[in-house]
Design an enzyme around this catalytic site. Structure first.
Site, PDB file in Angstrom:
ATOM      1  N   GLY A  69       0.800  -1.219   0.000  1.00 29.80           N
ATOM      2  CA  GLY A  69       0.000   0.000   0.000  1.00 29.80           C
ATOM      3  C   GLY A  69       0.832   1.268   0.000  1.00 29.80           C
ATOM      4  N   SER A 172      -2.642  10.573  12.012  1.00 29.26           N
ATOM      5  CA  SER A 172      -1.287  10.000  11.939  1.00 29.26           C
ATOM      6  C   SER A 172      -0.211  11.077  11.770  1.00 29.26           C
ATOM      7  CB  SER A 172      -1.203   8.979  10.791  1.00 29.26           C
ATOM      8  OG  SER A 172      -2.072   7.907  11.017  1.00 29.26           O
ATOM      9  N   ASP A 290      -1.213   0.903  13.493  1.00 32.44           N
ATOM     10  CA  ASP A 290      -0.632  -0.389  13.116  1.00 32.44           C
ATOM     11  C   ASP A 290      -0.375  -1.306  14.309  1.00 32.44           C
ATOM     12  OD1 ASP A 290      -0.698   0.018  10.409  1.00 32.44           O
ATOM     13  OD2 ASP A 290       1.377   0.652  10.228  1.00 32.44           O
ATOM     14  N   LYS A 317      -6.864  -1.193   5.013  1.00 30.43           N
ATOM     15  CA  LYS A 317      -5.511  -1.765   4.987  1.00 30.43           C
ATOM     16  C   LYS A 317      -5.506  -3.029   4.120  1.00 30.43           C
ATOM     17  CE  LYS A 317      -3.430   1.130   7.868  1.00 30.43           C
ATOM     18  NZ  LYS A 317      -2.198   1.893   7.549  1.00 30.43           N
TER      19      LYS A 317
END
Length: 407
Positions: A69, A172, A290, A317
């Site tokens: 990704g 993030s 994550d 994801k």
């Protein structure tokens, strides 16, 4: 390939060298390809970084990045500024279900020529590389930070640099700051203030050697191992106290489970001794999504409840990680409630044995569930999916006296 994972002891001691962060590695690989003169040390040996290296040196029109990704997002921007280069960027079936529209729209607003080969808003995409003259772009702040980082990484290659205006609350933030720091370490000037990112134009870099810190996401599985056993001393290198990686918050989170982190010159020591455990924990993981799978499985193994929030990016994801977690935790005997952005786990009283854990083409599913073998033997399906980020994972488990065998 299925692996049965087991561990017969509750005491663990060992020292491991963890591969370089793929997040740092992939950013540096883009910068090096655009500007040259960088020597990267401790580069990640993950599939994702190998895919990135191969794509950056490919002369083929079609570039297949498989499940990577980060590579899809970064290379979309990279090939958009490769003047005269035509590229069809594609990936796995799952990659063709993961959205790319917001990044494509941002690049188009800057003058990029990008079209969809199949479904609107999704890979594969055809990119006609050209010299982009725009020096500003706006996009929503709560999207994947990889879209924002992709634009940051090409900013210095534009004739007038790039100003990125973010609208709303940023998601993030550590990954945006990591990208900025990687640019600055390379010799590119930039800033991030009040939802505005400014990247100054750069024509060439002076020669530099840049070391990659080891991956904190990979360290998370050893934090889980330490938490799940009675006593542990595990040394991990190469890590820094002043880390760029958002997942370094592990050191603080795992204190709740009795795991302490001591920082050496170039390593960390995880120590666990017998202690009381909390009934439940609550964590906002918007800056470190994550590690959600790791924390949830740790809590499952300890019989601790947890509420994890800030997880909206997990649905796009390698798989829908919230659904995948719910499915596999419930196989083991846990009870989970999920929504679009949070997961709530009720304390489990017992765990089932020899359950087969589906991995959904997701490396983190395999690695997050393996440590629970300290509490009950598990079988990991499609076990080598771990090579996406951590090819040596099972070898490192075996060095800590885990039994890993074909199932």
């Amino acid at each position: 390939m299925k692996f049965k994972v087991n561990h017969s002891s509750q005491n663990i001691k060992g020292a491991l060298q963890i591969t370089g962060s793929k997040s740092e590695s992939n950013r540096l690989l883009i910068i090096e390809s655009l500007f040259k003169n960088l020597e990267i040390t401790n580069l990640s040996n993950s599939d994702d970084s190998q895919v990135m290296k191969k794509a950056l040196t490919s002369n083929e029109v079609e570039v297949d990045i498989h499940h990577a990704g980060t590579a899809m997002r970064f290379l979309t921007a990279y090939f958009a500024v490769k003047e005269g280069r035509e590229t069809v960027l594609t990936g796995s079936k799952r990659m063709q279900e993961r959205p790319i529209k917001l990044l494509v729209e941002a690049l188009r607003s800057m003058g990029a020529e990008i079209t969809y080969e199949k479904n609107e808003g999704y890979p594969p995409i055809r990119i006609q590389g050209k010299k982009l003259q725009a020096n500003s772009v706006s996009l929503q702040a709560n999207i994947s930070s990889q879209y924002i980082s992709a634009l940051m990484l090409i900013g210095a290659s534009l004739p007038h640099g790039l100003t990125i205006s973010l609208e709303g609350q940023v998601t993030s933030t550590p990954y945006i700051l990591m990208t900025l720091e990687m640019l600055q370490r390379s010799g590119i000037q930039g800033s991030f203030e009040d939802n505005t990112i400014t990247i100054e134009a750069c024509s060439a870099l002076s020669p530099k050697t840049i070391p990659v810190e080891s991956d904190w996401s990979s360290a998370s599985y050893f934090y889980s191992i330490a938490a799940l056993c009675e006593e542990a001393e595990i040394s991990l290198s190469n890590y820094r106290k002043e880390s760029l990686q958002g997942d370094s918050c592990l050191a603080k989170i795992y204190k709740q489970f009795g795991v302490t982190t001591s920082f050496g010159e170039n390593s960390i020591m995880l120590k666990k001794s017998k202690c009381s455990k909390p009934a439940s924990i609550s964590e906002d993981l918007r800056n470190s999504p994550d590690i959600a799978q790791t924390i949830a499985v740790t809590c499952l193994g300890l019989g601790v409840g947890c509420k994890l929030t800030g997880l909206h990016t997990l649905k796009i994801k390698e798989t829908d990680r919230l659904v995948a977690l719910k499915n596999e935790i419930e196989k083991l005997g846990g009870e989970v409630v999920i929504s679009n952005d949070h997961l709530e786990l009720l304390p489990a009283t017992s765990l089932k044995e020899n359950i087969e854990i589906a991995t959904y083409n997701d490396h983190r599913m395999a690695m997050a569930f393996a440590p629970i073998a300290l509490k009950t033997p598990v079988i990991i399906e499609d076990a080598m999916v771990v090579s996406k980020s951590y090819p040596d994972f099972y070898k490192d488990l075996e060095s800590l006296n885990f039994t890993v065998q074909n199932a």
